[in-house]
Design a protein around this motif. Structure first.
Motif, PDB file in Angstrom:
ATOM      1  N   HIS A 167       0.844  -1.208   0.000  1.00 58.59           N
ATOM      2  CA  HIS A 167       0.000   0.000   0.000  1.00 58.59           C
ATOM      3  C   HIS A 167       0.874   1.252   0.000  1.00 58.59           C
ATOM      4  O   HIS A 167       0.666   2.174  -0.798  1.00 58.59           O
ATOM      5  N   TYR A 168       1.860   1.296   0.906  1.00 61.25           N
ATOM      6  CA  TYR A 168       2.763   2.448   0.967  1.00 61.25           C
ATOM      7  C   TYR A 168       3.546   2.604  -0.335  1.00 61.25           C
ATOM      8  O   TYR A 168       3.769   3.719  -0.807  1.00 61.25           O
ATOM      9  N   ARG A 169       3.956   1.499  -0.910  1.00 65.71           N
ATOM     10  CA  ARG A 169       4.723   1.527  -2.171  1.00 65.71           C
ATOM     11  C   ARG A 169       3.874   2.134  -3.290  1.00 65.71           C
ATOM     12  O   ARG A 169       4.374   2.921  -4.093  1.00 65.71           O
ATOM     13  N   ARG A 170       2.589   1.761  -3.352  1.00 61.38           N
ATOM     14  CA  ARG A 170       1.699   2.338  -4.371  1.00 61.38           C
ATOM     15  C   ARG A 170       1.568   3.849  -4.189  1.00 61.38           C
ATOM     16  O   ARG A 170       1.605   4.607  -5.164  1.00 61.38           O
ATOM     17  N   LEU A 171       1.408   4.287  -2.938  1.00 60.15           N
ATOM     18  CA  LEU A 171       1.321   5.725  -2.669  1.00 60.15           C
ATOM     19  C   LEU A 171       2.607   6.432  -3.072  1.00 60.15           C
ATOM     20  O   LEU A 171       2.572   7.513  -3.662  1.00 60.15           O
ATOM     21  N   SER A 172       3.733   5.831  -2.755  1.00 62.90           N
ATOM     22  CA  SER A 172       5.032   6.412  -3.106  1.00 62.90           C
ATOM     23  C   SER A 172       5.182   6.538  -4.613  1.00 62.90           C
ATOM     24  O   SER A 172       5.627   7.569  -5.125  1.00 62.90           O
ATOM     25  N   ALA A 173       4.816   5.481  -5.328  1.00 58.73           N
ATOM     26  CA  ALA A 173       4.940   5.487  -6.786  1.00 58.73           C
ATOM     27  C   ALA A 173       3.996   6.506  -7.423  1.00 58.73           C
ATOM     28  O   ALA A 173       4.386   7.223  -8.351  1.00 58.73           O
ATOM     29  N   ALA A 174       2.773   6.591  -6.910  1.00 57.47           N
ATOM     30  CA  ALA A 174       1.787   7.517  -7.461  1.00 57.47           C
ATOM     31  C   ALA A 174       2.246   8.967  -7.330  1.00 57.47           C
ATOM     32  O   ALA A 174       1.925   9.804  -8.173  1.00 57.47           O
TER      33      ALA A 174
ATOM     34  N   TYR B 252      -1.332  10.373   5.168  1.00 57.30           N
ATOM     35  CA  TYR B 252      -0.818   9.809   6.419  1.00 57.30           C
ATOM     36  C   TYR B 252      -0.099  10.843   7.283  1.00 57.30           C
ATOM     37  O   TYR B 252       0.268  10.546   8.413  1.00 57.30           O
ATOM     38  N   ARG B 253       0.086  12.038   6.757  1.00 53.87           N
ATOM     39  CA  ARG B 253       0.799  13.065   7.535  1.00 53.87           C
ATOM     40  C   ARG B 253       0.059  13.392   8.825  1.00 53.87           C
ATOM     41  O   ARG B 253       0.680  13.606   9.862  1.00 53.87           O
ATOM     42  N   TRP B 254      -1.267  13.419   8.765  1.00 49.61           N
ATOM     43  CA  TRP B 254      -2.046  13.688   9.969  1.00 49.61           C
ATOM     44  C   TRP B 254      -1.805  12.606  11.019  1.00 49.61           C
ATOM     45  O   TRP B 254      -1.739  12.888  12.214  1.00 49.61           O
TER      46      TRP B 254
ATOM     47  N   VAL C 119      13.432   2.943  14.099  1.00 54.92           N
ATOM     48  CA  VAL C 119      12.974   1.572  14.289  1.00 54.92           C
ATOM     49  C   VAL C 119      11.654   1.597  15.055  1.00 54.92           C
ATOM     50  O   VAL C 119      11.488   2.352  16.009  1.00 54.92           O
ATOM     51  N   GLY C 120      10.710   0.748  14.621  1.00 57.84           N
ATOM     52  CA  GLY C 120       9.429   0.639  15.316  1.00 57.84           C
ATOM     53  C   GLY C 120       8.515   1.809  15.023  1.00 57.84           C
ATOM     54  O   GLY C 120       8.431   2.278  13.881  1.00 57.84           O
ATOM     55  N   VAL C 121       7.835   2.308  16.043  1.00 54.17           N
ATOM     56  CA  VAL C 121       6.881   3.410  15.863  1.00 54.17           C
ATOM     57  C   VAL C 121       7.553   4.646  15.267  1.00 54.17           C
ATOM     58  O   VAL C 121       6.989   5.260  14.349  1.00 54.17           O
ATOM     59  N   PRO C 122       8.754   5.042  15.711  1.00 53.88           N
ATOM     60  CA  PRO C 122       9.402   6.182  15.057  1.00 53.88           C
ATOM     61  C   PRO C 122       9.629   5.943  13.555  1.00 53.88           C
ATOM     62  O   PRO C 122       9.591   6.893  12.766  1.00 53.88           O
ATOM     63  N   ALA C 123       9.822   4.696  13.146  1.00 56.12           N
ATOM     64  CA  ALA C 123       9.978   4.382  11.720  1.00 56.12           C
ATOM     65  C   ALA C 123       8.676   4.632  10.970  1.00 56.12           C
ATOM     66  O   ALA C 123       8.674   5.209   9.878  1.00 56.12           O
ATOM     67  N   PHE C 124       7.562   4.195  11.556  1.00 58.65           N
ATOM     68  CA  PHE C 124       6.268   4.466  10.922  1.00 58.65           C
ATOM     69  C   PHE C 124       6.041   5.968  10.802  1.00 58.65           C
ATOM     70  O   PHE C 124       5.604   6.460   9.760  1.00 58.65           O
ATOM     71  N   ILE C 125       6.335   6.698  11.850  1.00 53.20           N
ATOM     72  CA  ILE C 125       6.150   8.154  11.826  1.00 53.20           C
ATOM     73  C   ILE C 125       6.991   8.780  10.714  1.00 53.20           C
ATOM     74  O   ILE C 125       6.497   9.609   9.943  1.00 53.20           O
ATOM     75  N   ALA C 126       8.263   8.382  10.623  1.00 53.13           N
ATOM     76  CA  ALA C 126       9.147   8.926   9.586  1.00 53.13           C
ATOM     77  C   ALA C 126       8.599   8.639   8.185  1.00 53.13           C
ATOM     78  O   ALA C 126       8.662   9.504   7.303  1.00 53.13           O
ATOM     79  N   LEU C 127       8.045   7.467   7.985  1.00 56.72           N
ATOM     80  CA  LEU C 127       7.462   7.116   6.690  1.00 56.72           C
ATOM     81  C   LEU C 127       6.161   7.878   6.457  1.00 56.72           C
ATOM     82  O   LEU C 127       5.957   8.466   5.381  1.00 56.72           O
ATOM     83  N   TRP C 128       5.286   7.878   7.445  1.00 54.86           N
ATOM     84  CA  TRP C 128       3.993   8.556   7.300  1.00 54.86           C
ATOM     85  C   TRP C 128       4.133  10.045   7.033  1.00 54.86           C
ATOM     86  O   TRP C 128       3.297  10.633   6.345  1.00 54.86           O
TER      87      TRP C 128
END
Length: 123
Positions: A21-28, A83-85, A68-77
């Protein structure tokens, strides 16, 4: 936007669905994201982690730092539209502590346990 690298467990059905899902958003959005599956030994060498450590938590490398972990999700989001919100919300002090506790104590161990079980069946 700086380049963001994501190390994930492609053998995990939950992880691979979420990353797809994240990869599709990144590509789009033509975002500078690279998705590295921990199954590739070269990826592990590049990241400097063992397959076991990589399977335990999501890893993200951004601006020269590894999260790593939750901080990794935050950095990606923070990079992903829609997902910024969520990144801003999860960074709130009380929310962050609950999210980190839940991920570290329940979700990540459960997914890792299933990963180990799948590895044993495949061996």
């Amino acid at each position: 936007m700086s380049k963001t690298d994501i190390l994930y467990n492609g053998a995990c059905p939950v992880c691979s669905r979420e990353i797809a899902h994240y990869r599709r958003l990144s590509a789009a959005r033509d975002l500078p994201h690279r998705y590295d599956d921990l199954a590739d030994a070269e990826n592990l060498r590049t990241w400097g982690v063992t397959a076991d450590d990589a399977a335990k938590r999501l890893h993200v490398r951004k601006d020269g730092r590894i999260y790593v972990g939750v901080p990794a999700f935050i950095a990606l989001w923070e990079d992903l539209p829609g997902y910024r919100w969520l990144a801003r919300f999860v960074k709130l002090p009380g929310v962050f502590h609950v999210a980190r506790w839940t991920y570290n104590r329940i979700l990540a161990p459960l997914l890792y346990h299933r990963h180990v079980k799948r590895q044993r069946k495949g061996a």
